[in-house]
Design an enzyme around this catalytic site. Sequence first.
Site, PDB file in Angstrom:
ATOM      1  N   CYS A 312       0.845  -1.195   0.000  1.00 41.79           N
ATOM      2  CA  CYS A 312       0.000   0.000   0.000  1.00 41.79           C
ATOM      3  C   CYS A 312       0.884   1.249   0.000  1.00 41.79           C
ATOM      4  O   CYS A 312       1.829   1.360   0.786  1.00 41.79           O
ATOM      5  CB  CYS A 312      -0.902   0.000   1.234  1.00 41.79           C
ATOM      6  SG  CYS A 312      -2.038   1.397   1.301  1.00 41.79           S
ATOM      7  N   ARG A 408     -13.001   1.368  -4.412  1.00 44.91           N
ATOM      8  CA  ARG A 408     -12.550   1.141  -3.042  1.00 44.91           C
ATOM      9  C   ARG A 408     -11.830   2.383  -2.526  1.00 44.91           C
ATOM     10  O   ARG A 408     -11.829   2.679  -1.340  1.00 44.91           O
ATOM     11  CB  ARG A 408     -11.608  -0.066  -3.000  1.00 44.91           C
ATOM     12  CG  ARG A 408     -11.166  -0.427  -1.588  1.00 44.91           C
ATOM     13  CD  ARG A 408     -10.235  -1.617  -1.576  1.00 44.91           C
ATOM     14  NE  ARG A 408     -10.041  -2.094  -0.222  1.00 44.91           N
ATOM     15  CZ  ARG A 408      -9.116  -1.632   0.607  1.00 44.91           C
ATOM     16  NH1 ARG A 408      -8.311  -0.667   0.207  1.00 44.91           N
ATOM     17  NH2 ARG A 408      -9.008  -2.114   1.819  1.00 44.91           N
TER      18      ARG A 408
END
Length: 495
Positions: A312, A408
């Site tokens: 991430c 998302r």
Amino acid sequence: MATDSSEAPFTAKLRAPEALTFDDVLLRPKESHVEPDEADTTTRVSTSVELPIPVLSAAMDTVTESTMAIAMARRGGLGVLHRNMDVERVVEEVERVKRADELIIHEVVTADPEQTVRDVDEMMEEAGVSGAPVVDDAGEVLGIISSTDVRPYLEVGERDAVREAMTDEVITASEDVTPREALELMYEHKIERVPLVDEENRLTGLVTMQGILQRREYDAAARDPEGRLRVGVAVGPFEDERARAVDGAGADVLFIDCAHAHNRDVVDAAREVADGVAADVVVGNVGTREAAADVVEFADGIKVGIGPGSICTTRVVTGAGMPQVSAVAQVADVAAPRGVPVIADGGIRYSGDAIKAIAAGADAVMLGSYFAGTDEAPGRVVTMNGKRYKQYRGMGSVGAMQSGGGDRYLKEADEDEEFIPEGVEAATPYKGSVESELFQLVGGMQSGMGYVGAETVPAFKERAEFVRVSPAGQTEGHAHDVVITDEAPNYSPDR
């Protein structure tokens, strides 16, 4: 001349509170009478779903599909199916998990006595079964046919009717047969399946030896009240159709899958999803007590993690995030008094990190890279420099977003528009079975409980204390001043 803080608002921002992550803290050892093997890791991941082990596999398209979800549930955890599947496919994936260890098969593949042997052979192969009861139009059981009866068409031709090939002396049982009784029938008559019938000999279900033996092998599995394996599914906050579909298919927990759930539109949409389904609804991801306060009223669980994952890049791209131990603690301060479980999602590299997350207030942990290298993960195997790796990508990577995961991150791009990624595509070392990874992970967590002297997860959360660790202490805590020649299964300096 001193300046009043009210006249220097930007300078005041620099007096920022400190936030900690896993390497910043250690569990303080305490007197203990608890052996690691005695530690009970049973926990809740939502208000009504309990698991034997506090571990979930992440809802990522290179981590969790039905194969992973089945493996996780059989060993007491929970697999969360990812969102990058259309509604029809994700429903099929849920149903596959629910059928995996089904003791009584209710949706039985059946054969008609007038079908040809070839047709039934093809039907059984397509359905993945090795035998089928033969029933008439009224559902009455006439016999049973198995793959050994039709292959390789030695005694019957492929155009012959099933009636000519089936075994008509079929052993049946009533619907209330116990597993032991069914197994005794199978051993006595040397058969592998027993059709269940009602008083009029109409088929109502099927019990197989494989199903019974699987139940015995996975006696510590995570199961619903009907004995089926548990499964979670990720849904978007605005995906009402998907939520209703997987709820109807039997999903146990729906995970509102948003990178930043503390958004007013997301919170309102998540509340509507929770009101419209029977399954428990976990809301995430959040990272502050203010966010937890806004969802705790309706959420059955809260998932924590703003940018801690190994793939991430949210914190680099956006400049926003919260170190995971502090994030978990803040959310747990709000959720724990209300009895709402907390799931720590991301940043966990070792079993020690996982048990630290529990000490900080989490009830369970969700891992992605930890499981991405296993056989059960859907990522493909690649070879680099003579070593095997598996594909692993963040759901904020360009590839994942193009496959349907852009919302998302509250981003929707036109066909010709570029995404702004918050994740990377990478490779993780191939590790073998998820069973071995879970053994090391849960075993390490139990050892941590033993060092603190707590026999259960609730007792551990109450008894555990942290000590702060300096940079020198972090170095001291890892293997140092040596050349590692035989690496422990649950330790990799590169993980």
